[in-house]
Design a protein around this motif. Sequence first.
Motif, PDB file in Angstrom:
ATOM      1  N   ILE A  26     -58.540 -19.573  12.230  1.00 30.52           N
ATOM      2  CA  ILE A  26     -58.779 -20.914  12.759  1.00 30.52           C
ATOM      3  C   ILE A  26     -60.271 -21.079  13.020  1.00 30.52           C
ATOM      4  O   ILE A  26     -60.877 -20.279  13.731  1.00 30.52           O
ATOM      5  CB  ILE A  26     -57.986 -21.143  14.053  1.00 30.52           C
ATOM      6  N   SER A  27     -60.841 -22.130  12.451  1.00 34.24           N
ATOM      7  CA  SER A  27     -62.292 -22.318  12.544  1.00 34.24           C
ATOM      8  C   SER A  27     -62.685 -23.628  13.224  1.00 34.24           C
ATOM      9  O   SER A  27     -63.873 -23.932  13.324  1.00 34.24           O
ATOM     10  CB  SER A  27     -62.916 -22.282  11.146  1.00 34.24           C
ATOM     11  N   SER A  28     -61.708 -24.384  13.730  1.00 37.09           N
ATOM     12  CA  SER A  28     -62.025 -25.665  14.353  1.00 37.09           C
ATOM     13  C   SER A  28     -61.311 -25.794  15.697  1.00 37.09           C
ATOM     14  O   SER A  28     -60.112 -25.483  15.819  1.00 37.09           O
ATOM     15  CB  SER A  28     -61.595 -26.820  13.450  1.00 37.09           C
ATOM     16  N   VAL A  29     -62.020 -26.302  16.713  1.00 36.88           N
ATOM     17  CA  VAL A  29     -61.402 -26.529  18.017  1.00 36.88           C
ATOM     18  C   VAL A  29     -60.452 -27.728  17.970  1.00 36.88           C
ATOM     19  O   VAL A  29     -59.693 -27.955  18.920  1.00 36.88           O
ATOM     20  CB  VAL A  29     -62.472 -26.752  19.102  1.00 36.88           C
ATOM     21  N   GLN A  30     -60.499 -28.483  16.876  1.00 39.26           N
ATOM     22  CA  GLN A  30     -59.584 -29.614  16.710  1.00 39.26           C
ATOM     23  C   GLN A  30     -58.236 -29.181  16.148  1.00 39.26           C
ATOM     24  O   GLN A  30     -57.323 -30.001  16.027  1.00 39.26           O
ATOM     25  CB  GLN A  30     -60.218 -30.670  15.803  1.00 39.26           C
ATOM     26  N   ASN A  31     -58.113 -27.904  15.817  1.00 39.32           N
ATOM     27  CA  ASN A  31     -56.825 -27.396  15.343  1.00 39.32           C
ATOM     28  C   ASN A  31     -55.764 -27.636  16.419  1.00 39.32           C
ATOM     29  O   ASN A  31     -56.010 -27.387  17.601  1.00 39.32           O
ATOM     30  CB  ASN A  31     -56.952 -25.902  15.043  1.00 39.32           C
ATOM     31  N   ARG A  90     -49.795 -14.683  15.136  1.00 43.24           N
ATOM     32  CA  ARG A  90     -51.104 -14.083  15.379  1.00 43.24           C
ATOM     33  C   ARG A  90     -52.158 -14.907  14.651  1.00 43.24           C
ATOM     34  O   ARG A  90     -51.981 -15.255  13.489  1.00 43.24           O
ATOM     35  CB  ARG A  90     -51.143 -12.641  14.878  1.00 43.24           C
ATOM     36  N   TYR A  91     -53.253 -15.178  15.353  1.00 45.04           N
ATOM     37  CA  TYR A  91     -54.302 -16.006  14.760  1.00 45.04           C
ATOM     38  C   TYR A  91     -55.664 -15.381  15.039  1.00 45.04           C
ATOM     39  O   TYR A  91     -55.925 -14.889  16.147  1.00 45.04           O
ATOM     40  CB  TYR A  91     -54.264 -17.425  15.337  1.00 45.04           C
ATOM     41  N   THR A  92     -56.508 -15.419  14.047  1.00 38.71           N
ATOM     42  CA  THR A  92     -57.904 -15.040  14.219  1.00 38.71           C
ATOM     43  C   THR A  92     -58.710 -16.328  14.377  1.00 38.71           C
ATOM     44  O   THR A  92     -58.453 -17.310  13.676  1.00 38.71           O
ATOM     45  CB  THR A  92     -58.408 -14.257  12.993  1.00 38.71           C
ATOM     46  N   VAL A  93     -59.657 -16.315  15.306  1.00 39.18           N
ATOM     47  CA  VAL A  93     -60.495 -17.500  15.500  1.00 39.18           C
ATOM     48  C   VAL A  93     -61.961 -17.122  15.299  1.00 39.18           C
ATOM     49  O   VAL A  93     -62.361 -15.977  15.537  1.00 39.18           O
ATOM     50  CB  VAL A  93     -60.294 -18.103  16.908  1.00 39.18           C
ATOM     51  N   THR A  94     -62.730 -18.068  14.859  1.00 42.10           N
ATOM     52  CA  THR A  94     -64.159 -17.833  14.658  1.00 42.10           C
ATOM     53  C   THR A  94     -64.855 -17.745  16.024  1.00 42.10           C
ATOM     54  O   THR A  94     -64.305 -18.189  17.042  1.00 42.10           O
ATOM     55  CB  THR A  94     -64.770 -18.981  13.844  1.00 42.10           C
ATOM     56  N   PRO A  95     -66.071 -17.170  16.068  1.00 43.52           N
ATOM     57  CA  PRO A  95     -66.790 -17.048  17.350  1.00 43.52           C
ATOM     58  C   PRO A  95     -66.950 -18.367  18.091  1.00 43.52           C
ATOM     59  O   PRO A  95     -66.819 -18.419  19.316  1.00 43.52           O
ATOM     60  CB  PRO A  95     -68.135 -16.468  16.929  1.00 43.52           C
ATOM     61  N   VAL A  97     -64.997 -21.004  18.030  1.00 44.31           N
ATOM     62  CA  VAL A  97     -63.714 -21.406  18.602  1.00 44.31           C
ATOM     63  C   VAL A  97     -63.372 -20.526  19.797  1.00 44.31           C
ATOM     64  O   VAL A  97     -62.918 -21.012  20.839  1.00 44.31           O
ATOM     65  CB  VAL A  97     -62.596 -21.337  17.541  1.00 44.31           C
ATOM     66  N   TYR A  98     -63.602 -19.227  19.662  1.00 42.56           N
ATOM     67  CA  TYR A  98     -63.285 -18.334  20.780  1.00 42.56           C
ATOM     68  C   TYR A  98     -64.137 -18.655  22.005  1.00 42.56           C
ATOM     69  O   TYR A  98     -63.654 -18.606  23.138  1.00 42.56           O
ATOM     70  CB  TYR A  98     -63.472 -16.863  20.389  1.00 42.56           C
ATOM     71  N   GLU A  99     -65.377 -18.998  21.795  1.00 37.82           N
ATOM     72  CA  GLU A  99     -66.253 -19.355  22.912  1.00 37.82           C
ATOM     73  C   GLU A  99     -65.706 -20.574  23.650  1.00 37.82           C
ATOM     74  O   GLU A  99     -65.815 -20.662  24.876  1.00 37.82           O
ATOM     75  CB  GLU A  99     -67.659 -19.643  22.396  1.00 37.82           C
ATOM     76  N   ARG A 100     -65.103 -21.492  22.924  1.00 37.49           N
ATOM     77  CA  ARG A 100     -64.519 -22.675  23.552  1.00 37.49           C
ATOM     78  C   ARG A 100     -63.243 -22.318  24.312  1.00 37.49           C
ATOM     79  O   ARG A 100     -62.940 -22.896  25.354  1.00 37.49           O
ATOM     80  CB  ARG A 100     -64.197 -23.711  22.465  1.00 37.49           C
ATOM     81  N   MET A 101     -62.502 -21.345  23.815  1.00 33.72           N
ATOM     82  CA  MET A 101     -61.245 -20.949  24.437  1.00 33.72           C
ATOM     83  C   MET A 101     -61.445 -20.093  25.675  1.00 33.72           C
ATOM     84  O   MET A 101     -60.691 -20.198  26.643  1.00 33.72           O
ATOM     85  CB  MET A 101     -60.394 -20.149  23.430  1.00 33.72           C
ATOM     86  N   ALA A 102     -62.423 -19.214  25.654  1.00 33.31           N
ATOM     87  CA  ALA A 102     -62.563 -18.182  26.674  1.00 33.31           C
ATOM     88  C   ALA A 102     -63.259 -18.719  27.917  1.00 33.31           C
ATOM     89  O   ALA A 102     -64.257 -19.429  27.825  1.00 33.31           O
ATOM     90  CB  ALA A 102     -63.335 -16.995  26.108  1.00 33.31           C
ATOM     91  N   TYR A 103     -62.740 -18.360  29.074  1.00 39.73           N
ATOM     92  CA  TYR A 103     -63.370 -18.720  30.341  1.00 39.73           C
ATOM     93  C   TYR A 103     -64.567 -17.830  30.619  1.00 39.73           C
ATOM     94  O   TYR A 103     -65.515 -18.227  31.261  1.00 39.73           O
ATOM     95  CB  TYR A 103     -62.370 -18.568  31.490  1.00 39.73           C
ATOM     96  N   ARG A 104     -64.506 -16.584  30.177  1.00 38.31           N
ATOM     97  CA  ARG A 104     -65.600 -15.658  30.443  1.00 38.31           C
ATOM     98  C   ARG A 104     -65.905 -14.876  29.175  1.00 38.31           C
ATOM     99  O   ARG A 104     -65.063 -14.754  28.289  1.00 38.31           O
ATOM    100  CB  ARG A 104     -65.264 -14.716  31.596  1.00 38.31           C
ATOM    101  N   GLY A 105     -67.085 -14.312  29.096  1.00 40.96           N
ATOM    102  CA  GLY A 105     -67.513 -13.661  27.868  1.00 40.96           C
ATOM    103  C   GLY A 105     -67.020 -12.244  27.702  1.00 40.96           C
ATOM    104  O   GLY A 105     -67.065 -11.697  26.600  1.00 40.96           O
TER     105      GLY A 105
END
Length: 284
Positions: A26-31, A90-95, A97-105
């Motif tokens: 997944i490469s888009s936060v609009q997914n 199971r899904y792999t996300v691009t950096p 997208v993950y940055e948008r999902m994650a509360y902390r690094g």
Amino acid sequence: MSVKGSDLFLVFSKHTELRSMEELVISSVQNPKIKRLLALQQKSQQRRREGCFVVEGRRELQHCIEAGYEVESIFRSEQFIVDSEEFAQRYTVTPAVYERMAYRGSTEGVVAIVKAKEHRLADLALPEHPLIVVLESVEKPGNLGAVLRSADAAKADAVVVCDPLTDLYNPNLIRSSIGAIFTVPTVATSSDECIAFLKQHHIQILTAQLQDSRLYYDTPMTGATAIVMGTESTGLTNQWRQAADAHIRIPMLGRLDSLNVSVSAAILLFEAVRQRQEAGSKET
């Protein structure tokens, strides 16, 4: 198929070629899947409606699964390998997208959607002399999470949240508890039901309050005990003060008259631990 128990094996790797060919990237936060995950993170109403919540981080997710929760789907960054074929989704996300999902690094690159479980007072499996923490109307998820960490450290038998102002699957609560929400049996209920439960099981009620109270270390806590605390601003309601078997206080030697509820919980819990260990050593 969902993952339960100890079926999860999370492994770090820089080699993304180990990724399953069937795993969607997944490469888009609009997914739609990402938009749903964000809604579950941000809206308690969405969590209640779907009966799902979000867990972020390897350690938290491991505790969650060990507590018997079902993982619906898992999202990982490209640098993180989930070495388990048990995950149906199971899904792999691009950096980005993950940055948008994650509360902390520092969450080790994994976020999951998990199915919620309903916990009731009647489901608690308590020992002969349980140690219970009761919180009345605690509003801040961070405070509740910190109390849960102390409860885990003191090996309390349960935490009961009465008349809650935040839901138990709030991501801030899960994060601040470092997964203790899954390691300590935790129930949300009303004050009426909790008081009736404690009385029925002959568990002494100790309310933390300044008025008409005695020092906490002069109060026996070796028997079945519930330590009850309220908010820092308003304290406990009269309902709890009247139901109490004893009122206890922590000495305040400075100019302020209260501690953060999580600090108070830690002090009182470990006094109970001290008394119980001391009583155990005398018996042997």
